[in-house]
Design a protein around this motif. Structure first.
Motif, PDB file in Angstrom:
ATOM      1  N   GLY B 141       0.819  -1.202   0.000  1.00 40.67           N
ATOM      2  CA  GLY B 141       0.000   0.000   0.000  1.00 40.67           C
ATOM      3  C   GLY B 141       0.852   1.252   0.000  1.00 40.67           C
ATOM      4  N   ALA B 142       0.267   2.330  -0.524  1.00 42.28           N
ATOM      5  CA  ALA B 142       1.008   3.588  -0.664  1.00 42.28           C
ATOM      6  C   ALA B 142       1.316   4.231   0.681  1.00 42.28           C
ATOM      7  N   ALA B 143       0.416   4.087   1.657  1.00 45.92           N
ATOM      8  CA  ALA B 143       0.610   4.777   2.939  1.00 45.92           C
ATOM      9  C   ALA B 143       1.859   4.286   3.661  1.00 45.92           C
ATOM     10  N   ALA B 144       2.201   3.013   3.457  1.00 44.60           N
ATOM     11  CA  ALA B 144       3.292   2.411   4.229  1.00 44.60           C
ATOM     12  C   ALA B 144       4.622   3.126   4.014  1.00 44.60           C
ATOM     13  N   ALA B 149       8.687   6.993   6.450  1.00 41.72           N
ATOM     14  CA  ALA B 149       9.315   8.317   6.535  1.00 41.72           C
ATOM     15  C   ALA B 149       8.877   9.036   7.805  1.00 41.72           C
ATOM     16  N   ALA B 150       7.589   8.952   8.128  1.00 37.05           N
ATOM     17  CA  ALA B 150       7.077   9.653   9.315  1.00 37.05           C
ATOM     18  C   ALA B 150       7.675   9.070  10.595  1.00 37.05           C
ATOM     19  N   SER B 151       7.748   7.741  10.666  1.00 35.69           N
ATOM     20  CA  SER B 151       8.306   7.094  11.859  1.00 35.69           C
ATOM     21  C   SER B 151       9.742   7.544  12.096  1.00 35.69           C
ATOM     22  N   ARG B 152      10.522   7.558  11.026  1.00 37.23           N
ATOM     23  CA  ARG B 152      11.933   7.938  11.140  1.00 37.23           C
ATOM     24  C   ARG B 152      12.068   9.435  11.495  1.00 37.23           C
ATOM     25  N   HIS B 153      11.264  10.269  10.842  1.00 31.88           N
ATOM     26  CA  HIS B 153      11.323  11.712  11.090  1.00 31.88           C
ATOM     27  C   HIS B 153      10.944  12.012  12.541  1.00 31.88           C
ATOM     28  N   TYR B 254      14.061   9.740   3.290  1.00 31.36           N
ATOM     29  CA  TYR B 254      14.050  11.199   3.388  1.00 31.36           C
ATOM     30  C   TYR B 254      13.900  11.859   2.009  1.00 31.36           C
ATOM     31  N   VAL B 255      13.733  11.028   0.987  1.00 30.48           N
ATOM     32  CA  VAL B 255      13.556  11.478  -0.400  1.00 30.48           C
ATOM     33  C   VAL B 255      14.536  12.607  -0.780  1.00 30.48           C
ATOM     34  N   PRO B 256      15.843  12.307  -0.689  1.00 28.93           N
ATOM     35  CA  PRO B 256      16.838  13.368  -0.920  1.00 28.93           C
ATOM     36  C   PRO B 256      16.791  13.958  -2.334  1.00 28.93           C
ATOM     37  N   HIS B 257      16.246  13.177  -3.272  1.00 32.75           N
ATOM     38  CA  HIS B 257      16.154  13.678  -4.647  1.00 32.75           C
ATOM     39  C   HIS B 257      15.257  14.896  -4.739  1.00 32.75           C
ATOM     40  N   GLN B 258      14.311  15.032  -3.793  1.00 26.69           N
ATOM     41  CA  GLN B 258      13.426  16.203  -3.844  1.00 26.69           C
ATOM     42  C   GLN B 258      14.228  17.494  -3.768  1.00 26.69           C
ATOM     43  N   LYS B 259      15.264  17.504  -2.931  1.00 31.78           N
ATOM     44  CA  LYS B 259      16.077  18.710  -2.800  1.00 31.78           C
ATOM     45  C   LYS B 259      16.811  19.003  -4.100  1.00 31.78           C
ATOM     46  N   PHE B 285       0.456  12.190   1.495  1.00 34.83           N
ATOM     47  CA  PHE B 285       0.278  12.047   2.939  1.00 34.83           C
ATOM     48  C   PHE B 285       0.850  13.307   3.585  1.00 34.83           C
ATOM     49  N   THR B 286       0.396  13.609   4.794  1.00 34.37           N
ATOM     50  CA  THR B 286       0.802  14.860   5.442  1.00 34.37           C
ATOM     51  C   THR B 286       2.316  14.978   5.582  1.00 34.37           C
ATOM     52  N   ILE B 287       2.993  13.854   5.888  1.00 33.78           N
ATOM     53  CA  ILE B 287       4.444  13.901   6.105  1.00 33.78           C
ATOM     54  C   ILE B 287       5.159  14.426   4.866  1.00 33.78           C
ATOM     55  N   SER B 288       4.584  14.186   3.693  1.00 34.03           N
ATOM     56  CA  SER B 288       5.246  14.630   2.458  1.00 34.03           C
ATOM     57  C   SER B 288       5.412  16.144   2.446  1.00 34.03           C
ATOM     58  N   VAL B 289       4.423  16.859   2.935  1.00 37.94           N
ATOM     59  CA  VAL B 289       4.513  18.326   2.953  1.00 37.94           C
ATOM     60  C   VAL B 289       5.654  18.774   3.868  1.00 37.94           C
ATOM     61  N   LEU B 290       5.802  18.089   5.001  1.00 40.85           N
ATOM     62  CA  LEU B 290       6.899  18.454   5.907  1.00 40.85           C
ATOM     63  C   LEU B 290       8.257  18.273   5.223  1.00 40.85           C
ATOM     64  N   LEU B 291       8.407  17.160   4.515  1.00 41.55           N
ATOM     65  CA  LEU B 291       9.689  16.908   3.847  1.00 41.55           C
ATOM     66  C   LEU B 291       9.943  17.941   2.753  1.00 41.55           C
ATOM     67  N   TRP B 292       8.901  18.294   1.991  1.00 38.86           N
ATOM     68  CA  TRP B 292       9.071  19.327   0.954  1.00 38.86           C
ATOM     69  C   TRP B 292       9.513  20.657   1.557  1.00 38.86           C
ATOM     70  N   LEU B 293       8.901  21.027   2.690  1.00 39.17           N
ATOM     71  CA  LEU B 293       9.246  22.309   3.309  1.00 39.17           C
ATOM     72  C   LEU B 293      10.726  22.361   3.677  1.00 39.17           C
ATOM     73  N   GLU B 294      11.254  21.217   4.133  1.00 39.94           N
ATOM     74  CA  GLU B 294      12.676  21.168   4.480  1.00 39.94           C
ATOM     75  C   GLU B 294      13.537  21.222   3.223  1.00 39.94           C
ATOM     76  N   HIS B 295      13.208  20.397   2.229  1.00 37.31           N
ATOM     77  CA  HIS B 295      14.018  20.352   1.010  1.00 37.31           C
ATOM     78  C   HIS B 295      13.971  21.672   0.245  1.00 37.31           C
ATOM     79  N   ALA B 296      12.828  22.356   0.333  1.00 41.82           N
ATOM     80  CA  ALA B 296      12.676  23.614  -0.414  1.00 41.82           C
ATOM     81  C   ALA B 296      13.322  24.789   0.313  1.00 41.82           C
ATOM     82  N   GLY B 297      13.842  24.539   1.508  1.00 41.64           N
ATOM     83  CA  GLY B 297      14.572  25.583   2.206  1.00 41.64           C
ATOM     84  C   GLY B 297      13.696  26.556   2.976  1.00 41.64           C
ATOM     85  N   PHE B 298      12.435  26.217   3.165  1.00 44.34           N
ATOM     86  CA  PHE B 298      11.575  27.098   3.976  1.00 44.34           C
ATOM     87  C   PHE B 298      11.923  26.962   5.462  1.00 44.34           C
ATOM     88  N   CYS B 299      12.497  25.810   5.825  1.00 43.68           N
ATOM     89  CA  CYS B 299      13.002  25.612   7.182  1.00 43.68           C
ATOM     90  C   CYS B 299      14.164  24.627   7.082  1.00 43.68           C
TER      91      CYS B 299
END
Lengths: 137, 383
Positions: B141-144, B149-153, B254-259, B285-299
């Motif tokens: 399943g996609a959520a897994a 990622a969420a568990s590790r973060h 942590y999907v480093p390719h996003q950065k 999933f909600t965690i994806s937005v958190l990872l994008w915010l970090e990779h995009a340099g907003f935080c």
């Protein structure tokens, strides 16, 4: 138990040593003959240097929980009697990572960083699945 | 690299109604979306000489979808194809369209998507991994993947489920201002916490919808878009990056390719996070937005949990994110509507949810087992 069969590995010439290993209570993985990288998942060539030559080396079966999740949703009805169940990404001491289950503890008590050791679960005559349990249990 | 900065534009966008649409098919939704986008663009059908499609989960012909859609629309294109990268497809196709326009292979390219995933019963329950599938251990399943990622973060940075809830609450509030959104009743953090677990640590309200719908985006040259029916929206920066390895990459989760994709898009645009007025960040999933915010340099890495607290990503906040409601609440169009919303915000067509004075929008997409990512910086073209 559900009578719906769970997914099983398709054992081929390439993967047979892994499953022969687990049947014999040993976790073995491919080590590249050239760069010594231990690779997983099982593959024809080393993803680091593309060398075909390799040997199957026994691992300690020890490692730590890298990430831990708990399935509540039933995606495949074969697992209907198992939820909630743990799936963990396990960081093995020798380097590779694999998905498996941490068993022997309630699923939501498995924590990132927990030390674990492999245990062998014979699910059919041919297939023994490697799972993990807390190292000190 | 030859820069495509401000060389191409999105001239038309269109979407069908979204949600549960009995009687619809992948093809009917794709066709309806194309007609809506064509009408929006002011172009004629014969102006469209490029056709790129995403078969979604319910096109029986799969990767031959471009043939079926092309025949239905009566288009014999100079440039065509279908691609399947899940939520990474929309951005990849729009970028491919821009490359085709810039290189002269086509002058106006329609990127088309339809999917009857809701009425068609798509479950998104496939086990990930090849060969000795992860499904052996019940990993499916996609959520897994996002739960991993969420568990590790959470373990590394102390991120909490309540912080994930902030993303769901923001998207729902934005959807409440979007007449075409599927889920419009506002939710609270408590509602999120009370919703059942899907794959722990993710609750039901951490998960996107499953929807029927179609979306089309038409790309042409910046020059041609100048005197068009709609205000001009330029593709100022674009980038892609992929991590095909999963278990072999320690930082896969942590999907480093996003950065990398974001850095490429920023570099082309000559802009950075400090210049972005509004962001449409892929939210399967909600965690994806958190990872994008970090990779995009907003935080900084690890700081996205506190960053999203206190309404910072809501309309009126410092960085409005997913202003139409996103995959979580608008509709699960696998990121296609994120691009549409970016265009609408820059045209000033956001209605009740318009970010006043928005001149730059960051749009991201990501798909498959966390593997495929892309980013675009869209900007308001001068009149």
């Amino acid at each position: 138990m559900s009578d719906h069969p769970k997914p099983l590995p398709e054992i081929s010439d390439e993967t047979r040593p892994f499953w022969d290993g687990t049947r014999n209570q040993q976790l073995v993985m491919q080590q590249c003959a050239r760069c010594r990288h231990i690779r997983y998942p099982i593959s024809r060539v080393c993803p680091e240097c593309l060398e075909v030559g390799h040997e199957w080396v026994p691992l300690s079966g020890r490692g730590e929980v890298y990430s831990a999740i708990v399935f509540h949703q039933v995606y495949d009805k074969a697992f209907a009697d198992d939820v909630p169940y743990n799936v963990s990404l396990v960081q093995l001491d020798e380097g590779p990572r694999m998905f498996s289950n941490v068993v022997g503890v309630p699923p939501s008590q498995v924590r990132v960083g927990d030390r674990v050791r492999v245990v062998f679960d014979p699910v059919t005559e041919e297939v023994t699945l490697p799972r993990f349990t807390p190292e000190d249990s | 690299m030859h820069s495509l900065k401000d060389r191409t534009a999105i001239i038309g966008v269109g979407a069908t109604p979204q949600g549960k649409l009995p009687g619809s098919t992948q093809l009917s939704l794709a066709v309806d979306a194309f007609k809506a986008a064509l009408d929006d663009s002011g172009l004629e059908k014969d102006d469209i000489d490029g056709l790129l499609t995403f078969p979604g989960t319910t096109a029986p012909e799969g990767p031959l979808n471009y043939l079926r859609v092309g025949e239905a629309l009566g288009i014999d294109p100079a440039f065509t194809g279908s691609m399947a990268m899940g939520g990474g497809t929309a951005g990849a196709l729009v970028q491919m369209a821009a490359m085709a326009v810039e290189s002269g292979h086509a002058t106006a390219v329609a990127c088309v998507f339809g999917d009857a995933a809701k009425t068609g019963g798509s479950r998104f329950n496939r086990a990930s991994g090849w060969g000795d599938s992860w499904g052996i251990w019940g990993m499916m399943g996609a959520a897994a993947n996002s739960a991993v990622a969420a568990s590790r973060h959470m373990a590394l940075y102390g991120t909490t489920s309540e912080q994930l809830a902030e993303v769901a609450v923001a998207c729902r509030r934005h959807a409440s201002m979007n007449p075409n959104a599927v889920m419009r009743d506002p939710i609270t953090i408590a509602d999120h916490q009370a919703s059942r677990f899907i794959v722990e640590p993710l609750h039901l309200l951490d998960c996107c919808l499953i929807s029927d719908g179609g979306v089309c985006i038409i790309v042409t040259s910046a020059e041609r878009a100048k005197d068009a029916k709609q205000p001009r929206v330029l593709i100022s920066g674009m980038g892609q990056a992929y991590t095909t390895r999963t278990l072999e990459r320690e930082d896969w989760w942590y999907v480093p390719h996003q950065k990398e994709a974001l850095d490429r898009a920023y570099a082309m645009a000559g802009l950075g996070p400090q210049h972005i007025d509004v962001a449409q960040l892929y939210d399967n999933f909600t965690i994806s937005v958190l990872l994008w915010l970090e990779h995009a340099g907003f935080c900084k890495p690890g700081e996205s949990g506190p960053f999203v607290e206190g309404g910072r990503i809501q309309l009126g906040g410092e960085l409005p994110v997913n202003t139409a409601g996103g995959n979580l609440s608008e509709s699960y169009m696998e990121g296609w509507l994120h691009i549409v919303e970016g265009v609408r915000q820059l045209r000033g067509q956001g209605g009740e949810r318009q970010v006043q004075g928005a001149e730059t929008c960051l749009v991201t997409g990501r798909g498959m087992t966390l593997n495929c990512s892309n980013a675009m910086v869209l900007t308001k073209g001068e009149a």
